[in-house]
Design an enzyme around this catalytic site. Structure first.
Site, PDB file in Angstrom:
ATOM      1  CD  GLU A  52      -2.729   1.557  -0.019  1.00  7.56           C
ATOM      2  OE1 GLU A  52      -3.419   0.267  -0.497  1.00  7.56           O
ATOM      3  OE2 GLU A  52      -2.674   2.466  -0.747  1.00  7.56           O
ATOM      4  CE  LYS A  67       5.043   0.974   1.532  1.00  4.58           C
ATOM      5  NZ  LYS A  67       4.191   2.186   1.479  1.00  4.58           N
ATOM      6  CB  CYS A 115       6.045   3.407   7.101  1.00  6.08           C
ATOM      7  SG  CYS A 115       4.530   2.624   7.861  1.00  6.08           S
TER       8      CYS A 115
HETATM    9  P1  NAD Z   1      -1.600  -0.332  12.814  1.00  8.73           P
HETATM   10  O1  NAD Z   1      -0.994  -0.625  13.958  1.00  8.73           O
HETATM   11  O2  NAD Z   1      -2.653   0.888  12.739  1.00  8.73           O
HETATM   12  O3  NAD Z   1      -2.812  -1.492  12.506  1.00  8.73           O
HETATM   13  C1  NAD Z   1      -2.368  -3.001  12.572  1.00  8.73           C
HETATM   14  C2  NAD Z   1      -3.392  -3.709  13.176  1.00  8.73           C
HETATM   15  O4  NAD Z   1      -3.172  -5.069  13.132  1.00  8.73           O
HETATM   16  C3  NAD Z   1      -3.439  -3.419  14.697  1.00  8.73           C
HETATM   17  O5  NAD Z   1      -5.052  -3.115  15.109  1.00  8.73           O
HETATM   18  C4  NAD Z   1      -3.248  -4.569  15.622  1.00  8.73           C
HETATM   19  O6  NAD Z   1      -4.175  -4.816  16.490  1.00  8.73           O
HETATM   20  C5  NAD Z   1      -3.532  -5.646  14.210  1.00  8.73           C
HETATM   21  N1  NAD Z   1      -3.220  -6.974  14.518  1.00  8.73           N
HETATM   22  C6  NAD Z   1      -1.890  -7.381  14.854  1.00  8.73           C
HETATM   23  N2  NAD Z   1      -1.780  -8.590  14.684  1.00  8.73           N
HETATM   24  C7  NAD Z   1      -2.903  -9.377  14.477  1.00  8.73           C
HETATM   25  C8  NAD Z   1      -3.579 -10.602  14.439  1.00  8.73           C
HETATM   26  N3  NAD Z   1      -2.479 -11.461  14.533  1.00  8.73           N
HETATM   27  N4  NAD Z   1      -4.636 -10.768  14.056  1.00  8.73           N
HETATM   28  C9  NAD Z   1      -5.516  -9.722  13.865  1.00  8.73           C
HETATM   29  N5  NAD Z   1      -5.005  -8.380  14.143  1.00  8.73           N
HETATM   30  C10 NAD Z   1      -3.984  -8.179  14.503  1.00  8.73           C
HETATM   31  O7  NAD Z   1      -0.687  -0.437  11.549  1.00  8.73           O
HETATM   32  P2  NAD Z   1      -0.943   0.240  10.151  1.00  8.73           P
HETATM   33  O8  NAD Z   1      -0.301   1.818  10.345  1.00  8.73           O
HETATM   34  O9  NAD Z   1      -2.083  -0.104   9.272  1.00  8.73           O
HETATM   35  O10 NAD Z   1       0.104  -0.526   9.142  1.00  8.73           O
HETATM   36  C11 NAD Z   1       0.022  -1.947   8.654  1.00  8.73           C
HETATM   37  C12 NAD Z   1       1.068  -2.384   7.798  1.00  8.73           C
HETATM   38  O11 NAD Z   1       0.900  -1.551   6.526  1.00  8.73           O
HETATM   39  C13 NAD Z   1       2.507  -2.109   8.088  1.00  8.73           C
HETATM   40  O12 NAD Z   1       3.282  -3.074   7.413  1.00  8.73           O
HETATM   41  C14 NAD Z   1       3.026  -0.801   7.462  1.00  8.73           C
HETATM   42  O13 NAD Z   1       4.193  -0.566   7.144  1.00  8.73           O
HETATM   43  C15 NAD Z   1       2.299  -0.885   6.346  1.00  8.73           C
HETATM   44  N6  NAD Z   1       1.821   0.589   5.772  1.00  8.73           N
HETATM   45  C16 NAD Z   1       1.254   1.563   6.539  1.00  8.73           C
HETATM   46  C17 NAD Z   1       1.142   2.850   6.057  1.00  8.73           C
HETATM   47  C18 NAD Z   1       0.335   4.047   6.992  1.00  8.73           C
HETATM   48  O14 NAD Z   1       0.392   4.869   6.422  1.00  8.73           O
HETATM   49  N7  NAD Z   1       0.236   3.582   8.232  1.00  8.73           N
HETATM   50  C19 NAD Z   1       1.080   2.926   4.634  1.00  8.73           C
HETATM   51  C20 NAD Z   1       1.447   2.034   3.804  1.00  8.73           C
HETATM   52  C21 NAD Z   1       1.770   0.860   4.411  1.00  8.73           C
HETATM   53  C1  UGA Z   2       4.677   7.567   3.818  1.00 14.06           C
HETATM   54  C2  UGA Z   2       4.758   7.655   2.256  1.00 14.06           C
HETATM   55  O1  UGA Z   2       4.604   8.956   1.604  1.00 14.06           O
HETATM   56  C3  UGA Z   2       3.440   6.461   1.749  1.00 14.06           C
HETATM   57  O2  UGA Z   2       3.587   6.598   0.261  1.00 14.06           O
HETATM   58  C4  UGA Z   2       3.650   5.269   2.309  1.00 14.06           C
HETATM   59  O3  UGA Z   2       2.585   4.304   1.919  1.00 14.06           O
HETATM   60  C5  UGA Z   2       3.526   5.244   3.587  1.00 14.06           C
HETATM   61  O4  UGA Z   2       4.589   6.333   4.164  1.00 14.06           O
HETATM   62  C6  UGA Z   2       3.894   4.021   4.634  1.00 14.06           C
HETATM   63  O5  UGA Z   2       4.397   3.274   3.818  1.00 14.06           O
HETATM   64  O6  UGA Z   2       3.526   4.142   5.693  1.00 14.06           O
HETATM   65  P1  UGA Z   2       3.401   8.719   5.721  1.00 14.06           P
HETATM   66  O7  UGA Z   2       4.632   8.524   6.329  1.00 14.06           O
HETATM   67  O8  UGA Z   2       1.827   8.523   6.067  1.00 14.06           O
HETATM   68  O9  UGA Z   2       3.367   8.282   4.174  1.00 14.06           O
HETATM   69  O10 UGA Z   2       3.273  10.332   5.324  1.00 14.06           O
HETATM   70  P2  UGA Z   2       4.458  11.391   4.606  1.00 14.06           P
HETATM   71  O11 UGA Z   2       3.431  12.374   3.778  1.00 14.06           O
HETATM   72  O12 UGA Z   2       5.248  10.639   3.507  1.00 14.06           O
HETATM   73  O13 UGA Z   2       4.942  12.005   5.613  1.00 14.06           O
HETATM   74  C7  UGA Z   2       6.141  11.410   6.163  1.00 14.06           C
HETATM   75  C8  UGA Z   2       7.002  12.552   7.207  1.00 14.06           C
HETATM   76  O14 UGA Z   2       7.777  13.119   6.328  1.00 14.06           O
HETATM   77  C9  UGA Z   2       5.987  13.481   7.826  1.00 14.06           C
HETATM   78  O15 UGA Z   2       6.752  13.643   9.144  1.00 14.06           O
HETATM   79  C10 UGA Z   2       6.132  14.690   7.033  1.00 14.06           C
HETATM   80  O16 UGA Z   2       6.002  15.894   7.780  1.00 14.06           O
HETATM   81  C11 UGA Z   2       7.558  14.589   6.707  1.00 14.06           C
HETATM   82  N1  UGA Z   2       7.868  15.247   5.128  1.00 14.06           N
HETATM   83  C12 UGA Z   2       7.215  15.030   3.999  1.00 14.06           C
HETATM   84  C13 UGA Z   2       8.819  16.457   5.414  1.00 14.06           C
HETATM   85  O17 UGA Z   2       8.967  16.694   6.162  1.00 14.06           O
HETATM   86  N2  UGA Z   2       8.968  17.234   4.222  1.00 14.06           N
HETATM   87  C14 UGA Z   2       8.155  16.671   2.840  1.00 14.06           C
HETATM   88  O18 UGA Z   2       8.351  17.513   1.890  1.00 14.06           O
HETATM   89  C15 UGA Z   2       7.532  15.600   3.168  1.00 14.06           C
END
Ligand code: NAD
Ligand code: UGA
Length: 459
Positions: free
Chosen positions: A162, A217, A273
């Site tokens: 994602e 990713k 992340c």
């Molecule tokens: P999160 O912590 O918000 O959510 C994960 C959820 O999974 C939690 O609610 C937890 O209770 C649940 N969980 C854990 N183990 C479990 C199990 N065995 N059965 C059922 N539920 C379980 O995490 P997130 O931010 O949604 O991130 C999830 C993944 O997506 C990570 O690998 C992260 O790197 C990736 N990712 C995150 C973002 C983002 O913006 N947060 C964007 C892209 C990718």
């Molecule tokens: C980031 C990536 O942008 C997403 O594509 C990815 O899916 C995600 O991580 C993930 O894998 O979790 P996110 O961390 O939610 O998304 O937010 P960003 O907008 O990337 O910002 C990350 C950090 O960088 C923030 O603290 C933001 O303030 C900082 N940032 C971003 C800067 O300081 N300067 C910039 O120009 C951009």
């Protein structure tokens, strides 16, 4: 394979919004998002939509439209796995805090638990989709668990990372730059393409092998974070030479090969992340003995830590080398605007440093609660909970947070901070009144005209 029911394990920042958008665009599919965390599931089911566990602009409307129609939130994980033909794994993959790879590798225990849970419960063929961000070759481990159940059930593994960013998750999901699907079975890939294709044009759906998908990713996040560290590195040079980082960013960003996005100098990147994924990349590179590759990417993190540290050091130095007993107003706690997520927020580390110097912090964030702020600080284990409580107050009114303060530290770029009555804030502060703008959010000449001593990043 015909898909009628989908299960998503993990109702977090990715699982919740992603499944809501899939449900909106696929009313013919039944989608159940499951989690072990009862409180989180209860919050997703709360009739008061302001209580959803995740704040994202536009999300509540989509949940309202789909919930209990074709989108369901539940803790009954086994039932949802059993009935679904396709299962997304969207659980957290944090940096390991123990054992081999501590502080670097991704902790895959939650992923493995999901794989074992699926292996145990499944009675029919399943497509298992990696939605979480995973080290390259994780699919091999998942395959090994699923293919050793002793049954004749077919499991196909897909990698579908994602790319949404928090704060813009709904728009990112509705209009993705691309959807990436890696896999070995064309038929399984087709089943997932069909779901995305209800709103994403075919040309934006990219098919690759499993390993390219997993590695893309990590690479995307490493490149994005690298841009932030690169601009932040130059910001320090700006501060010593009279160059202005905003002008430099604009000048280089107009080169179409560089592009204008992601060049905003800041207090350092936060979020759940960037740091975890780069540390993971560094760990993987080292495990293949690629030390130059590992060192190269590790520098992005080293630079980011330096940027956070030098922000608080500059503040302390400017306040005549001591902040002991001084009130510092902190605007913003979330790691970026338009989210309630605070994971790895620079605000936590800056506050911790200032607390070590005996400052009295007064924090305001429009979406983060007092309990969350205190628990973020307690989690660091730097001092006792009582000491954190004594050193930090959390206000629900920004003007209260800044009243009688020696300095304001802007940590998050919330739009509302720009609209405040800065003349009133100036009047109510101790003089000289300092602003340390960690986001280059306010207008420098306006602040100077009011009377503030204004410090921004890279100017
Ligand atoms: P999160 O912590 O918000 O959510 C994960 C959820 O999974 C939690 O609610 C937890 O209770 C649940 N969980 C854990 N183990 C479990 C199990 N065995 N059965 C059922 N539920 C379980 O995490 P997130 O931010 O949604 O991130 C999830 C993944 O997506 C990570 O690998 C992260 O790197 C990736 N990712 C995150 C973002 C983002 O913006 N947060 C964007 C892209 C990718
Ligand atoms: C980031 C990536 O942008 C997403 O594509 C990815 O899916 C995600 O991580 C993930 O894998 O979790 P996110 O961390 O939610 O998304 O937010 P960003 O907008 O990337 O910002 C990350 C950090 O960088 C923030 O603290 C933001 O303030 C900082 N940032 C971003 C800067 O300081 N300067 C910039 O120009 C951009």
């Amino acid at each position: 394979m015909k898909i009628t029911k989908i299960c998503c394990i993990g109702a977090g920042y990715v699982g919740g919004p992603t499944m809501a958008v899939i449900a909106k665009n696929n009313p013919h599919l039944k989608i159940t998002v499951v989690d072990i965390n009862q409180d989180r599931i209860d919050a997703w089911n709360d009739s008061d939509l302001s209580k959803l566990p995740i704040y994202e602009p536009g999300l509540a409307d989509i949940v309202k439209e789909t919930r209990n129609k074709n989108l369901f939130f539940s803790t009954n994980i086994d039932a949802a796995i059993d009935e679904s033909e396709m299962i997304f794994i969207s659980v957290n993959t944090p940096t390991k805090t123990y054992g081999k790879g501590k502080g670097m590798a991704s902790d895959l225990k939650y992923i493995e638990l999901c794989a074992r849970n699926i292996a145990e419960v499944a009675k029919t063929d399943k497509i298992v989709v990696e939605k979480s961000t995973l080290p390259v070759r994780t699919a091999e481990a998942i395959k090994s668990i699923l293919h050793n159940t002793g049954s004749d059930i077919n499991f196909h593994i897909l990698s579908n990372p994602e790319f949404l960013a928090e704060g813009t998750a709904v728009q990112d999901l509705l209009h993705p730059d691309r959807v990436l699907i890696g896999g070995e079975s064309e038929a399984a890939i087709d089943s997932l393409v069909k779901i995305y294709n209800t709103w994403v044009p075919e040309a934006k759906i990219l098919r690759t092998n499993l390993w390219s998908s997993e590695l893309s990713k990590l690479t995307a996040n490493a490149f994005l974070a690298q841009r932030v560290s690169s601009i932040n590195a130059i910001s320090e040079l700006c501060e010593l030479t009279g160059a202005n980082i905003n002008e430099v960013a604009k000048a280089i960003g107009m080169d179409s090969r560089i592009g204008p996005k992601f060049l905003q100098a800041s207090i350092g990147f936060g979020g759940s992340c960037f740091q975890k994924d780069i540390l993971n990349l560094v760990y993987i590179a080292r495990s293949y003995n690629l030390n130059e590759v590992a060192d190269y990417w590790e520098q992005v993190i080293i630079m980011n830590d330096h940027q956070k540290r030098r922000f608080s050091e500059r503040l302390i130095k400017t306040l005549y080398d001591t902040v002991s007993g001084k009130k510092i107003g902190v605007l913003g706690w979330a790691f970026k605007k338009d989210t309630n997520d605070t994971r790895e927020s620079a605000a936590i580390y800056v506050t911790d440093h200032l607390l070590n110097e005996q400052a009295l912090l007064s924090v305001y964030d429009p979406k983060v609660s007092r309990v969350k702020i205190q628990s973020d600080l307690n989690y660091l284990n730097t001092r006792s909970e009582q000491e954190n409580n004594d050193g930090v107050t959390v206000e629900t009114c920004p003007y209260e947070a800044l009243k009688n303060a020696h300095a304001v530290a802007i940590m998050t770029e919330w739009d509302e901070f720009k609209t405040y009555d800065w003349k009133k804030i100036y009047t109510d502060m101790k003089k000289p009144a300092f602003i340390f703008d960690g986001r280059n959010l306010l207008d420098k000449s306006e602040m100077k005209a009011i009377g503030f001593d204004y410090y921004a990043i890279g100017q």
